[in-house]
Design an enzyme around this catalytic site. Structure first.
Site, mmCIF file in Angstrom:
data_model
loop_
_atom_site.group_PDB
_atom_site.id
_atom_site.type_symbol
_atom_site.label_atom_id
_atom_site.label_comp_id
_atom_site.label_asym_id
_atom_site.label_seq_id
_atom_site.Cartn_x
_atom_site.Cartn_y
_atom_site.Cartn_z
ATOM 1 N N GLU A 118 0.679 -1.024 -0.078
ATOM 2 C CA GLU A 118 0.133 -0.189 0.015
ATOM 3 C C GLU A 118 1.061 1.506 -0.214
ATOM 4 O O GLU A 118 1.133 1.635 -1.208
ATOM 5 C CB GLU A 118 -1.061 -0.117 1.190
ATOM 6 C CG GLU A 118 -1.915 -1.183 1.026
ATOM 7 C CD GLU A 118 -3.206 -0.883 1.831
ATOM 8 O OE1 GLU A 118 -3.908 0.247 1.525
ATOM 9 O OE2 GLU A 118 -3.580 -1.639 2.651
ATOM 10 N N GLU A 153 -0.997 -1.211 13.220
ATOM 11 C CA GLU A 153 -2.324 -0.727 12.560
ATOM 12 C C GLU A 153 -3.612 -1.214 13.464
ATOM 13 O O GLU A 153 -4.394 -0.518 13.428
ATOM 14 C CB GLU A 153 -2.208 -1.538 11.091
ATOM 15 C CG GLU A 153 -3.527 -1.447 10.713
ATOM 16 C CD GLU A 153 -3.562 -1.943 9.094
ATOM 17 O OE1 GLU A 153 -2.789 -2.994 8.964
ATOM 18 O OE2 GLU A 153 -4.276 -1.547 8.223
HETATM 19 C C1 BGC Z 1 -4.999 1.123 5.055
HETATM 20 C C2 BGC Z 1 -5.488 2.206 6.089
HETATM 21 C C3 BGC Z 1 -6.680 2.847 5.281
HETATM 22 C C4 BGC Z 1 -7.830 1.728 5.271
HETATM 23 C C5 BGC Z 1 -9.074 2.386 4.709
HETATM 24 C C6 BGC Z 1 -6.028 0.112 4.851
HETATM 25 O O1 BGC Z 1 -5.724 -0.951 3.888
HETATM 26 O O2 BGC Z 1 -3.567 0.713 5.320
HETATM 27 O O3 BGC Z 1 -4.756 2.678 6.878
HETATM 28 O O4 BGC Z 1 -7.282 3.941 5.894
HETATM 29 O O5 BGC Z 1 -7.184 0.619 4.289
HETATM 30 O O6 BGC Z 1 -9.983 1.511 5.214
#
Ligand code: BGC
Length: 890
Positions: free
Chosen positions: A476, A739
């Site tokens: 990402e 996270e």
């Molecule tokens: C990201 C997040 C993002 C989210 C959206 C994830 O895969 O890493 O931090 O805000 O997707 O829901």
């Protein structure tokens, strides 16, 4: 923003050390300055120190007046700007004004490619003139599209051109953009220290170029320029280079990319941000970036399909290799497999030193985690291969390699294919991110808070890669917008961020759709189709608001007013009876879910409020009125839809469904008290002092608890080590922020470096150290020092380099006294809340003299203007300067 702090890089210093350094610098300054005011320091142009290559036609100036007396202010200033030939292009004369930030240039038109010097002096409150500052410099970039004589060239990943100069260069500039990434080389070496340039933007709208002073790289006679190119986010290779040279004797020469350049595939066999780089040293074209190289077999470059975006100057700190980091441990879990532990999750890459036979492939794989057997665990990187491969050229000499066009988020590195046994210096790490300077420091008597602060610094800085990213390791690493707004305030308190976020706001503007919506990720990732979740897209107005509050930046409000209004109107188009049910993520990664419609409507309300506020700032009363009214309608609809008067809860009664309507006073006054005590009970009793919030609720919970007299609960939550908490992560070895609250190591969504929960870091500065801005006089022109002396905290200390100058607040307590040391910059005023801490008869001294006794203010201490009692505190009104308040009493 002031004086020589610029040179402090946070990564080289522990927070306490930095606080100390700043204190020492202050002490030195005031000792040397006993004789009143001094020349202004900290001169900046468009927030940058001596910027080269800016393209704002009317740039803004900033300085820090220096004064040793308390209560000092500027009453007037004079700026003189001259061009490089010494001719004055702007002399403001004596200008009556207390402002020394955002002073807009209003002289003769600034010319493309020209350099300018400026100096400033100021008059203080007693009309005494300071000496002039030392000269600062700024240089304009290429201002008009027609100034670009160069053409975009594309094709191979290595391009070159030789040229000859008739005489010695006296001044030379290279203007360069490269997509995805480039490395500029002249006469055999890399130019400058930028990495992963050009930064990520919406390439079809805007491409950032960099300006280099290449005078020292060129000489009379034969020269060569070469560019290496990487895929980056562009996923193709394109570059544009224009070198403007002035030689002895006043001649000019311009070297540009055009069809006369040649290209070939170089030693970089493949490169990808996620997957890593493969470099075959046997394919090196040695000497290609110097004159005299035989490029007969190279292909002419391609001029077809130039990238669409307009070239725009990169006016923010570039990405650099900030620091190196030596592995703390090396293990050999299986034959031929070496695992290095850097002791820290970081963004960057490794430098490899190796000697061996030609064709040997040495492989480096990067990971955040280990398995129990000591092998690396890459499951949570998902599809990102994070692998660099170096293929030796051989020949007996030591070979050194580091990748150029990728970066990894990692703590561990697996080395395989290494010929022989690795030595301690075989691998060394580089920390690579946007080179934002330290702006603040926080430390306290509570170790766990200092560890969280440390993880926040690493977590945020390793996610500033030209844009604020969500994470640094898996497939990402994008500008997810909720993540961006959630950690923005913490970033602004720790790092010098205004130029970075000004650029990011341009990216958002560039990414806005015709219907007013913005994407979930900025720049828009391929999969981020359609409009953003309201909580994500609201990053647009929120970042504007934060820039205004923390830096007093009105221009950002002007530039984005229309965009924020359109975003809000887009939400309105999705609303029915004041409620936005459209929601994708809601309060993301919580312990306990909250209905998406409640979250979306909260951000709809807030967006409308922010547009109204922006309209007030820009003196647009009609629009302010309209959006206030819209906000009021949403507020009423929100309450009506989600409030259950029987149970006195909103929606499902999750913590976040209390927090959001309380945080913005959407809940009517008469129910707030009851709601707050239910929320407190939920946290303290139902959950044994734990939060259950996701990324959104978590951010607003801390300021909400603090302002409602529940700082003790906030403190317990922040220092909690049970699940879920920051302490829980740290006790399990986190060196950044996870996270998820949960500890997971599998193949799904569980990054170990996701800065969004770093929102709590703002609370450290604001509640614990007590440094607060006041909305009415943004940019810390008006300051409120209000520390929360709570829990088992014995001292806390915060420093912040604001646009006004240095603010600091430290306090320490013993059983019967409290000592507060405070510094307020010239031109600012502050109210200082000295907590009574339940004492009956409070005596407060300032630098030894009594300023509060028997319930009354005692005048006499310079700079201390007045005092009053307010609730649980004695509140002093002070001007600029350094103060020591001591409270005793029983
Ligand atoms: C990201 C997040 C993002 C989210 C959206 C994830 O895969 O890493 O931090 O805000 O997707 O829901």
């Amino acid at each position: 923003m002031a004086r020589g702090h610029d040179v402090i890089r946070w990564s080289r210093l522990h927070t306490d050390k930095m606080t100390l350094t700043i204190r020492l610098m202050m002490a030195t300054t005031s000792a040397a300055a006993l004789w009143g005011q001094q020349a202004p320091t900290g001169l900046r142009c468009e927030y940058l120190t001596d910027p080269m290559g800016i393209d704002t036609p009317r740039p803004r100036f900033y300085w820090t007046p220096q004064h040793s007396e308390r209560g000092a202010a500027q009453s007037a200033y004079q700026i003189i700007v001259s061009d490089d030939t010494g001719q004055t292009v702007w002399d403001t004369g004596r200008t009556e004004s207390p402002e020394f930030t955002h002073i807009v240039y209003a002289g003769k038109p600034l010319e493309s490619g020209k350099g300018y010097h400026w100096r400033v002096r100021y008059w203080d409150q007693a009309d005494r003139a300071s000496p002039y500052s030392e000269a600062a410099r700024f240089e304009m970039g290429l201002l008009a599209a027609s100034d670009w004589k160069a053409k975009w060239i594309r094709g191979s990943n290595q391009v070159r051109k030789e040229f000859s100069l008739e005489a010695r260069p006296v001044s030379a500039r290279a203007y360069v953009a490269g997509l995805g990434y480039y490395e500029l080389r002249i006469n055999g070496s890399k130019v400058g220290d930028r990495m992963l340039d050009s930064p990520y933007t919406a390439y079809d709208k805007r491409i950032l170029y960099s300006t280099y002073d290449v005078t020292g790289w060129l000489h009379a006679g034969a020269n060569a320029v070469g560019v290496m190119l990487g895929e980056g986010w562009f996923q193709g290779c394109a570059t544009i280079v224009q070198i403007e040279v002035q030689t002895e004797g006043g001649r000019r020469a311009t070297i540009v990319t055009d069809s006369g350049w040649k290209g070939t595939q170089g030693a970089i066999v493949s490169d990808s941000i996620y997957n890593g780089e493969t470099y075959d040293a046997r394919r090196e074209t040695s000497g290609w970036d110097a004159p005299g190289y035989n490029d007969a077999r190279w292909e002419p470059v391609n001029l077809k399909d130039p990238p669409k975006g307009a070239l725009s100057a990169q006016m923010m700190p570039p990405i650099r290799a900030i620091a190196n980091i030596v592995p703390v441990k090396m293990t050999n879990p299986k034959p031929g497999v070496w695992v290095f532990d850097l002791g820290q999750n970081l963004s960057g890459w490794m430098r490899l030193k190796v000697r061996g036979p030609a064709g040997t492939a040495v492989k480096l794989r990067h990971a955040e985690l280990l398995y129990d057997d000591g092998m690396i665990n890459v499951e949570n990187l998902r599809s990102a291969r994070a692998t660099d491969v170096y293929i030796l050229k051989g020949g007996g000499a030591e070979e050194t390699y580091e990748p150029r066009f990728t970066y990894h988020g990692f703590r561990y590195v697996e080395l395989t294919g290494f010929p022989g046994t690795p030595q301690p210096d075989t691998l060394m790490g580089w920390v690579v991110h946007s080179d934002v300077q330290a702006a603040g420091g926080f430390s306290s008597s509570k170790q766990i808070l200092n560890q969280i602060q440390r993880n926040i610094l690493w977590g945020i800085s390793s996610n500033l890669e030209g844009i604020p990213t969500d994470c640094n390791q898996r497939d990402e690493r994008m500008g997810w917008m909720a993540d961006a707004h959630l950690y923005a305030e913490t970033a602004m308190l720790n790092f010098d961020m205004p130029a970075f976020y000004s650029n990011y706001l341009r990216n958002i503007r560039d990414s806005q759709d015709a219907d007013g919506s913005v994407p979930d990720t900025v720049p828009r990732a391929r999969f981020a189709v359609g409009p953003a979740d309201p909580a994500w897209g609201s990053a647009y107005p929120l970042l504007v608001l934060y820039m205004y509050q923390r830096y007093g930046d009105r221009r950002v409000v002007e530039e984005n007013f229309e965009g924020m209004r359109r975003w809000t109107d887009f939400l309105r188009s999705r609303a029915k009876d004041g409620i936005v049910t459209f929601s994708k993520y809601g309060d993301w990664v919580p312990i306990e879910k909250t209905p998406g419609a409640l979250v979306s409507t909260f951000y709809f309300y807030w967006s409308a409020e922010m547009v109204a506020r922006a309209a007030e700032i820009l003196s647009k009363p009609a629009e302010a009125g309209r959006y206030h009214q819209l906000a009021n309608e949403i507020k009423a609809a929100f309450h009506q839809r989600f409030f259950d008067s029987e149970t006195s809860t909103y929606a499902n009664g999750s913590q976040t469904s209390y927090i959001l309507p309380l945080f913005l006073d959407i809940a009517p006054r008469e129910v707030r008290g009851r709601l707050m005590s239910q929320l407190r009970d939920n946290i303290v009793y139902a959950r044994n002092t734990h939060l259950a919030t996701g990324i959104l609720g978590t951010k607003y919970l801390f300021p909400l608890l603090t302002r409602t007299g529940n700082a003790d609960v906030a403190y317990e939550l922040a220092t909690q080590t049970g699940y879920p908490s920051w302490g829980f992560m740290i006790e399990r070895g986190a060196t950044t922020l996870w996270e998820l609250w949960q500890e997971k190591t599998g193949a799904a969504m569980n990054s170990h470096n996701h800065p969004m929960f770093g929102s709590v870091g703002a609370w450290f500065y604001e509640a614990l150290a007590g440094i607060n801005f006041e909305d009415a006089r943004p940019g810390y022109r008006r300051i409120r020092i209000e520390p929360q002396v709570t829990g088992d905290l014995n001292w806390a200390s915060g420093t912040l380099n604001t646009v006004e100058g240095l603010v600091s607040s430290s306090w320490s307590r013993s059983t019967d006294s409290l000592r507060m040391e405070i510094t307020i910059p010239v031109g600012a005023t502050a109210e200082v809340h000295v907590p009574k801490l339940r004492a009956n008869s409070v005596v407060v001294k300032e630098s030894g003299s009594e300023v509060w006794k028997d319930g009354r203010f005692e005048a006499g201490s310079p700079g201390v203007v007045s005092a009053r009692e307010a609730g649980e505190a004695v509140v002093f009104e002070i001007g600029s300067g350094s103060y020591v308040f001591e409270r005793t009493g029983n």
